[in-house]
Design a protein around this motif. Structure first.
Motif, PDB file in Angstrom:
ATOM      1  N   THR A 160       0.859  -1.257  -0.095  1.00  0.00           N
ATOM      2  CA  THR A 160      -0.023   0.071   0.003  1.00  0.00           C
ATOM      3  C   THR A 160       0.749   1.352  -0.049  1.00  0.00           C
ATOM      4  O   THR A 160       0.201   2.495  -0.081  1.00  0.00           O
ATOM      5  N   GLN A 161       2.086   1.063   0.090  1.00  0.00           N
ATOM      6  CA  GLN A 161       3.034   2.379   0.105  1.00  0.00           C
ATOM      7  C   GLN A 161       3.122   3.193  -1.291  1.00  0.00           C
ATOM      8  O   GLN A 161       2.809   2.309  -2.501  1.00  0.00           O
ATOM      9  N   GLY A 162       2.443   4.397  -1.285  1.00  0.00           N
ATOM     10  CA  GLY A 162       2.228   5.175  -2.492  1.00  0.00           C
ATOM     11  C   GLY A 162       1.168   4.799  -3.339  1.00  0.00           C
ATOM     12  O   GLY A 162       0.931   5.166  -4.364  1.00  0.00           O
ATOM     13  N   ILE A 163       0.060   4.193  -2.575  1.00  0.00           N
ATOM     14  CA  ILE A 163      -1.121   3.680  -3.373  1.00  0.00           C
ATOM     15  C   ILE A 163      -2.051   4.830  -3.908  1.00  0.00           C
ATOM     16  O   ILE A 163      -2.616   4.730  -5.201  1.00  0.00           O
ATOM     17  N   LEU A 164      -1.982   5.969  -3.042  1.00  0.00           N
ATOM     18  CA  LEU A 164      -2.746   7.165  -3.621  1.00  0.00           C
ATOM     19  C   LEU A 164      -1.790   7.950  -4.492  1.00  0.00           C
ATOM     20  O   LEU A 164      -1.085   8.748  -4.080  1.00  0.00           O
ATOM     21  N   ASP A 165      -2.012   7.634  -5.603  1.00  0.00           N
ATOM     22  CA  ASP A 165      -0.919   8.198  -6.687  1.00  0.00           C
ATOM     23  C   ASP A 165      -1.672   8.837  -8.099  1.00  0.00           C
ATOM     24  O   ASP A 165      -3.037   8.479  -7.976  1.00  0.00           O
ATOM     25  N   ASP A 166      -1.019   9.153  -8.955  1.00  0.00           N
ATOM     26  CA  ASP A 166      -1.792   9.694 -10.218  1.00  0.00           C
ATOM     27  C   ASP A 166      -2.586   8.608 -10.782  1.00  0.00           C
ATOM     28  O   ASP A 166      -3.650   8.870 -11.215  1.00  0.00           O
ATOM     29  N   LYS A 167      -2.076   7.349 -10.716  1.00  0.00           N
ATOM     30  CA  LYS A 167      -2.627   6.326 -11.536  1.00  0.00           C
ATOM     31  C   LYS A 167      -4.301   6.101 -10.753  1.00  0.00           C
ATOM     32  O   LYS A 167      -5.103   5.809 -11.511  1.00  0.00           O
ATOM     33  N   LEU A 168      -4.077   5.828  -9.630  1.00  0.00           N
ATOM     34  CA  LEU A 168      -5.288   5.875  -8.809  1.00  0.00           C
ATOM     35  C   LEU A 168      -6.351   6.943  -9.194  1.00  0.00           C
ATOM     36  O   LEU A 168      -7.341   6.883  -9.296  1.00  0.00           O
ATOM     37  N   PHE A 169      -5.834   8.238  -8.695  1.00  0.00           N
ATOM     38  CA  PHE A 169      -6.605   9.363  -9.137  1.00  0.00           C
ATOM     39  C   PHE A 169      -7.405   9.349 -10.308  1.00  0.00           C
ATOM     40  O   PHE A 169      -8.713   9.973 -10.534  1.00  0.00           O
ATOM     41  N   ARG A 170      -6.679   9.074 -11.661  1.00  0.00           N
ATOM     42  CA  ARG A 170      -7.290   8.927 -12.698  1.00  0.00           C
ATOM     43  C   ARG A 170      -8.491   8.090 -13.029  1.00  0.00           C
ATOM     44  O   ARG A 170      -9.036   8.374 -13.856  1.00  0.00           O
ATOM     45  N   GLN A 171      -8.532   6.942 -11.916  1.00  0.00           N
ATOM     46  CA  GLN A 171      -9.376   6.159 -11.985  1.00  0.00           C
ATOM     47  C   GLN A 171     -10.853   6.554 -11.375  1.00  0.00           C
ATOM     48  O   GLN A 171     -11.684   6.017 -11.336  1.00  0.00           O
ATOM     49  N   LEU A 172     -10.649   7.874 -10.432  1.00  0.00           N
ATOM     50  CA  LEU A 172     -11.713   8.342  -9.840  1.00  0.00           C
ATOM     51  C   LEU A 172     -12.621   9.110 -10.662  1.00  0.00           C
ATOM     52  O   LEU A 172     -12.040   9.564 -11.819  1.00  0.00           O
ATOM     53  N   PRO A 173     -13.959   9.220 -10.562  1.00  0.00           N
ATOM     54  CA  PRO A 173     -14.651  10.290 -11.397  1.00  0.00           C
ATOM     55  C   PRO A 173     -14.079  11.529 -11.203  1.00  0.00           C
ATOM     56  O   PRO A 173     -13.436  12.016 -10.061  1.00  0.00           O
ATOM     57  N   HIS A 174     -14.065  12.253 -12.342  1.00  0.00           N
ATOM     58  CA  HIS A 174     -13.709  13.477 -12.456  1.00  0.00           C
ATOM     59  C   HIS A 174     -14.284  14.438 -11.400  1.00  0.00           C
ATOM     60  O   HIS A 174     -15.321  14.484 -11.301  1.00  0.00           O
ATOM     61  N   GLY A 175     -13.546  15.437 -10.387  1.00  0.00           N
ATOM     62  CA  GLY A 175     -14.102  16.187  -9.550  1.00  0.00           C
ATOM     63  C   GLY A 175     -13.960  15.584  -8.268  1.00  0.00           C
ATOM     64  O   GLY A 175     -14.764  15.891  -7.488  1.00  0.00           O
ATOM     65  N   ALA A 176     -13.700  14.053  -7.859  1.00  0.00           N
ATOM     66  CA  ALA A 176     -13.875  13.590  -6.740  1.00  0.00           C
ATOM     67  C   ALA A 176     -12.935  14.068  -5.729  1.00  0.00           C
ATOM     68  O   ALA A 176     -12.134  15.104  -6.150  1.00  0.00           O
ATOM     69  N   ALA A 177     -13.104  13.876  -4.590  1.00  0.00           N
ATOM     70  CA  ALA A 177     -12.487  14.369  -3.391  1.00  0.00           C
ATOM     71  C   ALA A 177     -11.566  13.188  -2.649  1.00  0.00           C
ATOM     72  O   ALA A 177     -12.119  11.911  -2.711  1.00  0.00           O
ATOM     73  N   LEU A 178     -10.478  13.650  -2.034  1.00  0.00           N
ATOM     74  CA  LEU A 178      -9.817  12.555  -1.097  1.00  0.00           C
ATOM     75  C   LEU A 178      -9.632  12.893   0.268  1.00  0.00           C
ATOM     76  O   LEU A 178      -9.527  14.161   0.660  1.00  0.00           O
ATOM     77  N   ILE A 179      -9.857  11.828   1.176  1.00  0.00           N
ATOM     78  CA  ILE A 179      -9.397  12.031   2.639  1.00  0.00           C
ATOM     79  C   ILE A 179      -8.438  11.024   2.827  1.00  0.00           C
ATOM     80  O   ILE A 179      -8.427   9.840   2.650  1.00  0.00           O
ATOM     81  N   ASN A 180      -7.126  11.395   3.517  1.00  0.00           N
ATOM     82  CA  ASN A 180      -6.119  10.473   3.818  1.00  0.00           C
ATOM     83  C   ASN A 180      -5.925  10.508   5.451  1.00  0.00           C
ATOM     84  O   ASN A 180      -5.425  11.580   5.909  1.00  0.00           O
ATOM     85  N   MET A 181      -6.625   9.362   6.025  1.00  0.00           N
ATOM     86  CA  MET A 181      -6.581   9.576   7.623  1.00  0.00           C
ATOM     87  C   MET A 181      -5.811   8.059   7.894  1.00  0.00           C
ATOM     88  O   MET A 181      -5.932   7.602   9.151  1.00  0.00           O
ATOM     89  N   GLY A 182      -5.019   7.565   6.763  1.00  0.00           N
ATOM     90  CA  GLY A 182      -4.193   6.389   6.878  1.00  0.00           C
ATOM     91  C   GLY A 182      -2.898   6.702   7.626  1.00  0.00           C
ATOM     92  O   GLY A 182      -2.499   6.907   8.778  1.00  0.00           O
ATOM     93  N   ARG A 183      -1.717   6.715   6.492  1.00  0.00           N
ATOM     94  CA  ARG A 183      -0.553   7.111   7.002  1.00  0.00           C
ATOM     95  C   ARG A 183      -0.053   8.032   5.881  1.00  0.00           C
ATOM     96  O   ARG A 183      -0.391   7.953   4.749  1.00  0.00           O
ATOM     97  N   GLY A 184       0.918   8.792   6.165  1.00  0.00           N
ATOM     98  CA  GLY A 184       1.621   9.571   5.109  1.00  0.00           C
ATOM     99  C   GLY A 184       2.210   8.694   3.805  1.00  0.00           C
ATOM    100  O   GLY A 184       2.007   9.519   3.024  1.00  0.00           O
ATOM    101  N   GLY A 185       2.612   7.824   4.075  1.00  0.00           N
ATOM    102  CA  GLY A 185       3.421   6.933   3.124  1.00  0.00           C
ATOM    103  C   GLY A 185       2.317   6.457   2.106  1.00  0.00           C
ATOM    104  O   GLY A 185       2.848   5.920   1.124  1.00  0.00           O
ATOM    105  N   HIS A 186       1.097   6.542   2.248  1.00  0.00           N
ATOM    106  CA  HIS A 186       0.011   5.975   1.376  1.00  0.00           C
ATOM    107  C   HIS A 186      -0.021   7.146   0.160  1.00  0.00           C
ATOM    108  O   HIS A 186      -0.480   6.839  -0.794  1.00  0.00           O
TER     109      HIS A 186
END
Length: 308
Positions: A200-226
């Motif tokens: 899961t290291q670096g899982i929140l990256d450009d590849k993942l963001f591009r698979q979300l609907p345009h205009g989606a939003a993110l909350i990260n309350m896991g770890r900074g390394g994600h």
């Protein structure tokens, strides 16, 4: 028999008083005043001290004073030493509160209204009904399931993704890498509470963001390394993401010149989603010590092959 505490000294005084009242048979010691190291059978810590194997020759259990254990270097821990994370109900309540706050902030467009307040702009925007907003959670462990239960009464459409298969009432569950794209494609707000592992290291990256609907939003309350922080900035700049609530960073505390400080589409908090509460955590820790003394399975013991 003694327990060595190595974490925040202020909260340590609360722990000390609780042990004195409820478990006087367990001698409480606070780092670095360890006394006779051969007496110490239990270590409760955020991070283990250097060379602790030689320092604490009779150590039987390492209790991590956190819900996650990614701050610990498994390579330094003897395979025979049980590692137990802290399943503090106070942490769970805090995570639920923060998740609800973050989801509602993004759902009700509070980042935009904050900017309008600063600009003295009085302008209302259309309100999206909660049942039209799709909330997806990455990670479906104990914390995530409690968060889903807290969000359910608000009326959001809920889904979740994890490495393994789960079945949760009123939640569309996805599992494994094969189902990740389908999960992401229907998340208007994505919330990450995954454990931090090699996978899961670096899982929140450009590849993942591009698979979300345009205009989606993110909350990260896991770890900074994600999170790949530069990829988040790029996604916000292009509009692929509309906003983010970030509680954890790669490096903490944030440097004075960190770009998240003043970004209009980011709400940054200083790793405060949840904190260990001695009043509630004490009973969990003490019960695990008693379980160990009775030769029973402890609650929250880490599977090192999984990393959580």
């Amino acid at each position: 028999m003694a327990l060595l505490y190595k974490a925040d000294p202020v909260r340590g005084e609360q722990w000390k008083a609780l042990f004195a009242e409820h478990a006087p048979d367990i001698e409480w010691r606070a780092w670095p005043d360890i006394g006779d190291p051969t007496d110490i059978e239990y270590l409760a810590a955020w991070q283990a001290p250097d060379d602790f194997e030689a320092l604490l020759p009779n150590l039987k259990v390492l209790f991590a004073l956190s819900a996650g254990v990614d701050q610990l270097d498994f390579a330094r821990l003897p395979v025979s030493l049980p590692l137990v994370r802290l399943l503090d109900p106070g942490i769970t309540r805090g995570m639920c509160e923060y998740a609800c706050f973050a989801v509602l902030s993004l759902h009700r467009d509070m980042l935009r209204y904050r900017q309008q307040q600063m600009a003295r702009c009085w302008q209302a925007h259309l309100l999206q009904p909660a049942n039209k907003r799709r909330i997806g959670i990455m990670g479906l462990g104990t914390q995530a399931q409690q968060i889903l239960a807290a969000l359910r009464p608000l009326g959001f459409a809920l889904s979740g993704w994890a490495r393994s298969v789960h079945q949760i009432p009123d939640v569309d569950c996805y599992a494994g890498n094969e189902q990740l794209p389908a999960f992401l494609s229907q998340c208007d707000i994505l919330l990450c509470v995954l454990p931090l592992t090699e996978q899961t290291q670096g899982i929140l990256d450009d590849k993942l963001f591009r698979q979300l609907p345009h205009g989606a939003a993110l909350i990260n309350m896991g770890r900074g390394g994600h999170l790949v922080e530069s990829d988040l900035l790029a996604a916000l700049d292009t509009g692929q993401l509309s906003g983010a609530v970030i509680d954890v960073l790669q490096q903490e505390p944030a440097a004075a010149d960190h770009p998240f400080w003043h970004h209009p589409k980011i709400l940054l908090t200083p790793h405060i989603a949840a904190m260990t509460q001695p009043e509630s955590a004490f009973r969990v820790l003490l019960e695990n010590i008693r379980r160990h003394q009775r030769g029973e399975q402890m609650v929250g013991e880490i599977d090192r092959t999984l990393g959580y």
